[in-house]
Design a protein around this motif. Structure first.
Motif, PDB file in Angstrom:
ATOM      1  N   CYS A 134       0.948  -1.143   0.009  1.00 42.77           N
ATOM      2  CA  CYS A 134      -0.205  -0.012   0.018  1.00 42.77           C
ATOM      3  C   CYS A 134       1.067   1.202   0.027  1.00 42.77           C
ATOM      4  O   CYS A 134       1.813   1.380   0.872  1.00 42.77           O
ATOM      5  N   GLY A 151       0.218   4.036   0.799  1.00 38.64           N
ATOM      6  CA  GLY A 151      -0.241   5.159   2.303  1.00 38.64           C
ATOM      7  C   GLY A 151       0.685   4.526   3.699  1.00 38.64           C
ATOM      8  O   GLY A 151       1.244   5.122   4.119  1.00 38.64           O
ATOM      9  N   CYS A 152       0.462   3.080   3.651  1.00 35.37           N
ATOM     10  CA  CYS A 152       0.821   2.745   4.894  1.00 35.37           C
ATOM     11  C   CYS A 152       2.048   1.664   4.653  1.00 35.37           C
ATOM     12  O   CYS A 152       2.669   1.317   5.948  1.00 35.37           O
ATOM     13  N   CYS A 205      -4.883   0.907   0.324  1.00 35.71           N
ATOM     14  CA  CYS A 205      -5.687  -0.305   0.879  1.00 35.71           C
ATOM     15  C   CYS A 205      -6.725  -0.004   1.703  1.00 35.71           C
ATOM     16  O   CYS A 205      -7.313   1.344   1.738  1.00 35.71           O
ATOM     17  N   CYS A 243      -6.343   2.399   4.631  1.00 33.44           N
ATOM     18  CA  CYS A 243      -6.072   3.820   4.285  1.00 33.44           C
ATOM     19  C   CYS A 243      -7.248   4.619   3.472  1.00 33.44           C
ATOM     20  O   CYS A 243      -7.260   5.885   3.734  1.00 33.44           O
TER      21      CYS A 243
END
Ligand code: SF4
Ligand code: ZN
Ligand code: ZN
Length: 313
Positions: free
Chosen positions: A291, A293-294, A304, A307
């Protein structure tokens, strides 16, 4: 219970297990329970004293029993409590549960990590669920997603080699029943007492998977561990509880049927009955990406599901 005597010392028994044809006094029940946990850990090659273990702790009877047994067996453990922000005027469920988790850690000189969902992500679980649910009343789907994400993130970020959860036999057979009725082969394939680490996912184990719920409850009571006795208010009327009721009725007339269901399933699983062609039993069925984002693994092409749901506070 006074009609029964302890299978070990012949003193009056305080707890009887029909399916095992065993009854125990308090001291021998506590001893038996710890021995049985050690056998399950060994049987499924779950972990060793060299592992750094993170125990998911909800403040309820099962997870505090698990943490208690693991430290008594000499495993290095820290706890993780996730405050979901489920607090109403009648019941401060999350805050009370956190109190019991903290009290247990303090009393036994253990480390408890606490993640407060509202402090970390600006909203509680019911608030997060309210704008992502499309009319559904229960926040359980969102709750499960957030808990899985936080548990994996905390374990990976802090170098734990293993995450343990306190799912007991009743939890496992209820999930098994649901997955069987809808014939979810991919979920059945992964319903294992231990899941190895994969790229970005920590190893996971369920050392209580062969204990009936009343056995874990008896351990907590006989050990004198204070715990959150109330259920989460959103658990009422869940499919999981309905399956548990049905299975309890079956168990009344056929003692041991839950254990047979679970053990037979695990044998079939180990024999490869739920494996897609060209896969091994523990491989994820879908391809995973990282992902953006994370950094956690996801099957989505972009952010994901976690996120997409939350924004850091
Ligand atoms: Fe979360 Fe639902 Fe369980 Fe409550 S019952 S803790 S909302 S999954
Ligand atoms: Zn005894
Ligand atoms: Zn993400």
């Amino acid at each position: 219970m006074s009609n029964y005597v302890c299978s070990k010392c012949r003193a009056p028994a305080v707890f009887r297990m029909r399916h095992h044809r065993l009854a125990f006094c308090q001291a021998h029940y506590l001893e038996w329970f710890i021995e049985q946990t050690a056998r399950v850990i060994e049987k499924y090659h779950m972990f060793t004293p060299q592992d750094r273990i993170l125990v998911a702790v909800s403040g309820g009877k099962d997870s505090l029993a698990l943490w208690d047994v693991l430290w008594r067996l000499g495993y290095p453990t820290d706890g993780l409590y996730i405050n979901l922000g489920i607090n109403g005027s009648d019941l401060e469920y999350s805050n009370e549960s956190e109190h019991y988790a903290r009290a247990f850690a303090e009393q036994n000189n253990l480390t408890l990590r606490v993640v407060n969902v509202q402090q970390s992500y600006a909203e509680t679980i019911p608030q997060l669920a309210s704008h992502s649910q499309r009319g559904r009343v229960k926040p359980c789907g969102v709750c499960g997603l957030v808990k899985r994400h936080i548990m994996n993130q905390v374990a990976m970020d802090n170098g734990y080699s293993l995450l343990t959860t306190a799912h007991n036999l009743d939890d496992e057979v209820a999930v098994l029943m649901g997955n069987t009725l809808t014939w979810q082969v991919d979920l059945l394939q992964r319903q294992s007492p231990v899941l190895p680490a994969e790229d970005g996912f920590v190893r996971k184990a369920k050392p209580f998977c062969r204990f009936y719920e009343r056995e874990t409850a008896a351990y907590t009571l006989l050990r004198g561990i204070p715990y959150e006795e109330d259920e989460c208010p959103y658990a009422v009327g869940s499919k999981q509880l309905t399956f548990k009721d049905i299975l309890n009725k079956l168990e009344e007339t056929t003692p041991g049927i839950k254990m047979n269901f679970y053990a037979s399933f695990q044998n079939a699983r180990a024999d490869g009955y739920f494996v897609a062609p060209g896969k091994t039993t523990d491989e994820p069925t879908a391809e995973l990406r990282k992902c953006p984002g994370c950094g956690q693994p996801t099957t989505s092409a972009g952010l994901c599901a976690f996120c997409r749901l939350v924004k850091p506070a």
